[in-house]
Design an enzyme around this catalytic site. Structure first.
Site, PDB file in Angstrom:
ATOM      1  N   ARG A 121      27.940  31.677  40.717  1.00  0.00           N
ATOM      2  CA  ARG A 121      28.115  32.756  41.688  1.00  0.00           C
ATOM      3  C   ARG A 121      26.887  32.975  42.585  1.00  0.00           C
ATOM      4  NH1 ARG A 121      31.596  37.546  38.980  1.00  0.00           N
ATOM      5  NH2 ARG A 121      32.644  37.497  40.982  1.00  0.00           N
ATOM      6  N   ASP A 306      41.973  35.065  39.219  1.00  0.00           N
ATOM      7  CA  ASP A 306      41.938  36.261  38.373  1.00  0.00           C
ATOM      8  C   ASP A 306      43.157  36.359  37.452  1.00  0.00           C
ATOM      9  OD1 ASP A 306      39.578  36.881  39.583  1.00  0.00           O
ATOM     10  OD2 ASP A 306      40.399  38.405  40.908  1.00  0.00           O
TER      11      ASP A 306
END
Ligand code: EPU
Length: 434
Positions: A121, A306
């Site tokens: 990330r 997700d």
């Protein structure tokens, strides 16, 4: 410290109104920093991540009031351009404050954001966008200092990947920059559209949201407005899958099926009956779930990363072998070893997991590795034989409002147990039914 204790095997049924979207509300609350005036955001879920966002707003000098699920932010007297390292570390979306603070004050001091550990990330695309609009960026000693050189100036920003957060920062920064900005290969998620709808209601001139090219005509000033956040599509997927794995029948009210276009066909492939009426979505599970050939995560409108962990639970008890490919994050199979503890047969290597469906899962003590991985373990507990204890609930609390209450309302047997002193929290089933 708490754990969810789940008595598995109960069929979920009933209807539920799904909470506002976490990934919409966080950038929208950050965006209020750009506005000298009052904004009221409705349908704002009570989550640890929204509370952290409110803490950041207050630390910047904004006045924030919550009335139920409406949050009013008055940023007129904003006094700081700095976010402490402690607050930055609490969640990933702290990084979207960057564009809003620079847009308002002309400078910002932040650090690398925290959040679920699902991959490296980095924030290189965020900083690329910031630089493109005329901002100097200095990095050192864990802090990032940004200052506008002369004036924020519109430009062409071409992303190498349609990052959600970087697109949000580019939009926030260009909303009040001088001239026109074109964002190429922008993220197309519904949460991006929601942010742009909010900013346009405040007087911004943004077009193309939801498409790959977004154009922003910078305006001098934005003014306050009221905005209602969209329904959370990942939470919707979670409750639908909870119904699917328990052989249930659940209807979601105002769930906006258009946001579930890549999820619903996979649920149908697994044998579920899906009925859509206006914005409501109803799922009836089959006697036995079927395998799903391939689940491949992609940026929107593709299948969402997700929902990947949630579907891993589903195919764990489906008839046959399913393949899952995770293309967005490098480390998003941390729920797999926990599911294996519960009897799932999964081999995961790199970005691919192969799941051989078993007849049933068995209750066990498991650890949430991250937000969606934790929710996937709760779903596994709901359909498992026996008792499951899901620890590290703080991850799940980042994204699910009233999770245990809602599941109990749908006939699930789940309580939150305080494990610091072993005392069970009172099971409070809300009367919000239907
Ligand atoms: N990436 C870079 N450089 C950057 C930014 C991103 O390489 O500067 C990479 C990331 O490392 C990742 C990929 O691009 O591999 C996608 O990251 P993106 O920036 O799109 O994600 P994000 O903005 O950090 C949001 C959601 C996530 C969701 C992703 C993808 C919020 C607060 N978070 O994260 O939500 O998984 O988009 O859809 O909006 C969650 O809700 O559980 C969650 C993790």
């Amino acid at each position: 410290m708490s754990a969810f204790v789940i008595n598995g095997g109960r069929r979920l049924s009933g209807s539920l109104r799904v909470q506002g979207s976490k990934n919409s509300v966080l950038p929208i609350l950050a965006a209020t920093v750009l506005i000298s005036g009052k904004c009221t955001i409705h349908n704002c879920p009570r989550l640890s991540d929204t509370e952290c966002t409110i803490k950041i707003l207050r630390s910047l000098g904004c006045k924030v009031y919550r009335d139920g699920n409406s949050v009013t932010v008055d940023s007129t007297s904003i006094s700081s351009s700095e976010i402490s390292e402690e607050l930055m570390r609490e969640m990933r979306s702290s990084v979207v404050f960057l564009g809003a603070i620079i847009g308002r004050i002309g400078e910002a001091m932040v650090s690398a954001p925290g959040g679920c550990e699902i991959g490296l990330r980095p924030i290189d695309l965020h900083l690329y966008a910031v630089r493109k609009l005329g901002v100097d960026v200095e990095e050192g000693y864990g802090r990032i200092y940004c200052k506008v050189k002369n004036k924020l100036k519109g430009n062409k920003i071409t992303f190498s990947f349609p990052s959600v957060g970087a697109t949000e920062n580019a939009i926030l920064l260009s909303a009040t920059a001088k001239g026109s900005t074109t964002i190429v290969n922008a993220a197309r998620e519904p949460e991006i559209i929601d942010l742009c709808d909010f900013l346009n209601s405040c007087g911004a001139k943004i077009s193309g949201a939801g498409e790959s090219i977004i154009t922003v005509e910078g305006v001098e000033k934005l003014s306050g407005c009221d905005h209602t956040v969209i329904c959370d599509r990942i939470v919707s997927a979670t409750y639908l899958i909870a119904a699917a794995v328990t052989g249930g029948d659940v209807e979601l009210i105002s769930a906006n099926p258009n946001h579930l276009n890549s999820v619903l066909p996979l649920l149908e492939e697994s044998g579920c009956d899906i009925r859509i009426r206006c914005k409501d979505v109803r799922l009836k599970a089959p006697m036995r779930l079927r395998r799903i050939d391939k689940i491949v995560t992609q940026p929107f409108p593709g299948f969402p990363t997700d929902a990947q962990a949630l579907f891993t639970t589903l195919v764990s008890i489906a008839d046959g072998t399913s393949v899952i490919v995770e293309n967005i994050f490098e480390s998003r199979f941390k729920h797999v070893p926990e599911l294996v503890r519960m009897g799932a047969r999964i081999r995961a290597e790199g970005r691919v997991a192969v799941v051989d469906g078993v007849d049933r899962l068995y209750g066990a003590e498991v650890f949430s590795p991250d937000l969606r991985g934790g929710a996937a373990l709760v779903l596994a507990g709901l359909c498992a034989n026996g008792v499951t204890k899901v620890r590290n609930t703080e991850y799940i609390d980042r994204g699910y409002e009233d999770f245990t209450d809602n599941l109990c309302m749908l006939n699930g047997d789940i309580i939150r147990k305080d494990i610091s002193d072993g005392r069970a929290e009172k099971k409070e089933v809300k009367t919000r039914r239907n």
